[in-house]
Design an enzyme around this catalytic site. Structure first.
Site, PDB file in Angstrom:
ATOM      1  N   CYS A  56      48.621  34.761  37.985  1.00  0.00           N
ATOM      2  CA  CYS A  56      49.166  34.088  36.799  1.00  0.00           C
ATOM      3  C   CYS A  56      50.590  34.609  36.513  1.00  0.00           C
ATOM      4  CB  CYS A  56      48.216  34.243  35.623  1.00  0.00           C
ATOM      5  SG  CYS A  56      48.570  33.091  34.274  1.00  0.00           S
ATOM      6  N   HIS A  79      43.420  31.599  37.863  1.00  0.00           N
ATOM      7  CA  HIS A  79      42.689  32.855  37.678  1.00  0.00           C
ATOM      8  C   HIS A  79      41.460  32.874  38.581  1.00  0.00           C
ATOM      9  CE1 HIS A  79      44.838  34.444  34.153  1.00  0.00           C
ATOM     10  NE2 HIS A  79      45.117  33.172  33.929  1.00  0.00           N
ATOM     11  N   GLU A 131      39.436  35.216  38.971  1.00  0.00           N
ATOM     12  CA  GLU A 131      38.347  35.928  38.278  1.00  0.00           C
ATOM     13  C   GLU A 131      37.647  35.049  37.252  1.00  0.00           C
ATOM     14  OE1 GLU A 131      41.505  36.166  37.671  1.00  0.00           O
ATOM     15  OE2 GLU A 131      41.928  36.683  35.583  1.00  0.00           O
TER      16      GLU A 131
END
Lengths: 214, 264
Positions: free
Chosen positions: A82, A191, A193
């Site tokens: 990001c 992202h 994650e």
């Protein structure tokens, strides 16, 4: 024991990223730190980040992490996520224009605000799930299906000068670089994650990557 | 192309998922981690947790719940309920929430939204808009903001308030029709359309879903970017997967169920 260092410079919470890395890193240790010496001793580095680019660059400098990242990027796998990906480029036009780390030639630019009378008004930030096309082969894509969905939240995007530095693309008002790569550096605008199983797969690939670009 | 999101909403009370009608007759509906895992496996794009615990003494329990859920699932997690200060925002983000939803506190002090979004980024600040229709039949539609579960009128015009909240730093709006909430008669799509036309940030539709068609209408008629529902999923009436299949058949772009690239 090999170590994955997560650079903690106060730009966003690292809970999810830490948990996700723990899940995929095998027997490597996850080191979340702002100490340049502790981080430079890690085998792989992750530069996360949400927020504004000016604050991010200021914090990296204040904590003497900017030089560490540049130095580490010459030798070991480095992943920017990001805002952590955006600072890998030369410069961002956010906050009135901010010079960044310059590891990948190019600028970070804003999505154009939608015209008021557009039929389908696209909103900025680009927030939600979008598909990523793999624009060139790379070890981190192993086992990740083409056009997989990833979770994005951003108003600015990377525009690398050289097409070979674009690793994946996505489409929102236009086609833009959703992932970048150069030598042992990779960067994701989305992202991983927060992108469910495909995101973990991608993180796991990075966690076991030796830094070779093919 | 950006997908429209389907978001199950879970009410949390003292560390458990509960269901009830309008905050009454609460019944236990399971362990938050198990419920979150189930919706994640069904293809939920995001989860919203609303803490409805009456006592603020139970905040540590909420943080533990958020931490447990955030360690188990890897999709975005929004947490709301009782968020009053920047310290509350920070505590929830540190526990693993990706976004925090602010409701009554924004009405009491609009600058709180600015403080929170300046400090933590607009991407993690959701403002909950609880609106009730106050115009009479035949009059041009008008909605007002209500607090305290729809009981307390504020006199604030819902559309103007939405625009102000975005100007103050809201990155997303969670728009609930207090008239429709719990009725299973569909979203107030007129309200949604008025707000989605007025603001440049994503809008989550909430309040009133009884059928899959209602989800589709919130997106097409209401212009929402995401649809939130509780009881149609909790009751087992539909899975998130069924909702997505329905939306796909009706021409809506949604994220397809994730392939098993990595076993969570």
């Amino acid at each position: 024991m090999e170590k994955i260092g997560v650079i903690d410079y106060g730009m966003g919470n690292l809970h999810s990223l830490g948990k996700a890395l723990e899940r995929v890193a095998g027997n490597q240790r996850i080191v979340i730190s702002y100490d340049p010496e502790e981080l430079i001793a890690c085998d792989r580095l992750v530069l996360p980040g949400v927020g504004g680019v000016k604050a991010a660059m200021n914090e990296l400098r204040r904590l003497e992490l900017n030089q560490m990242v540049v130095e580490a990027s010459r030798k070991r796998p480095l992943l920017g996520i990001c805002l952590g990906m955006q600072v890998l480029l030369d410069r961002s036009e956010e906050n009135g224009g901010v010079p960044a780390l310059g590891l990948i030639p190019g600028d970070v630019i804003r999505f154009a605000d939608p015209p008021r009378d557009a039929v389908e008004r696209l909103k900025v930030p680009h927030m939600g799930w979008n598909r990523v096309r793999q624009t060139r082969p790379h070890a981190v894509w192993a086992g990740v299906p083409e056009d997989s969905w990833f979770y994005f939240v951003h108003s600015y995007h990377a525009a690398p000068v050289h097409a070979e530095h674009v690793l994946g693309s996505s489409e929102y008002t236009k086609v833009f670089a959703a992932a970048v790569a150069r030598d042992n550096i990779v960067g994701f605008q989305f992202h991983p994650e927060k992108s469910q199983s495909v995101g973990l797969r991608l993180l796991g690939n990075f966690a076991h990557w030796n830094g070779e670009s093919r | 192309m950006l997908a429209k999101r389907v978001i199950p909403c879970l009410d949390i009370n003292a560390g458990r998922v509960v269901k009830g009608v309008k905050f009454e007759d609460l019944r236990d509906a399971g362990d938050p981690v198990e419920v979150a895992r189930r919706y994640d496996a069904q293809g939920a794009d995001e989860l919203v947790f609303l803490d409805i615990t009456a006592s603020s003494d139970d905040r540590p329990t909420l943080f533990k719940t958020v931490e447990a859920v955030a360690s188990a699932i890897f999709i975005p997690l929004t947490v709301g309920g009782g968020v009053r200060t920047c310290a509350d925002v920070r505590a929830l983000l540190s526990a693993g929430a990706d976004k925090v939803s602010i409701n009554t506190s924004a009405v009491l002090r609009p600058d709180f939204v600015t403080e929170a979004s300046d400090r933590y980024g607009v991407q993690c600040i959701v403002v909950a808009i609880d609106a009730k229709r106050v115009s009479k039949k035949g009059q041009p539609p008008r909605w007002e903001i209500f607090t305290h579960g729809g009981r307390k009128a504020t006199g604030l015009d819902a559309i103007e308030w939405s625009a102000l909240m975005v100007a103050k730093g809201a990155g997303e709006l969670l728009v609930t029709s207090m008239d429709r909430d719990g009725t299973k008669s569909g979203y107030d799509n007129e309200l949604l359309r008025a707000i989605t036309d007025a603001v440049p940030v994503p809008v989550i539709a909430s309040g009133g879903v009884g059928t899959l068609e209602h989800l589709e209408q919130g997106l097409s008629l209401g212009g929402a970017d995401a649809v939130l529902a509780a009881s149609i999923f909790h009751s087992g009436q539909h899975t998130v997967g069924e909702a997505k299949q329905y939306l796909t058949r009706h021409g809506v772009t949604v994220r397809s169920p994730a392939p098993l690239a990595f076993t969570i």
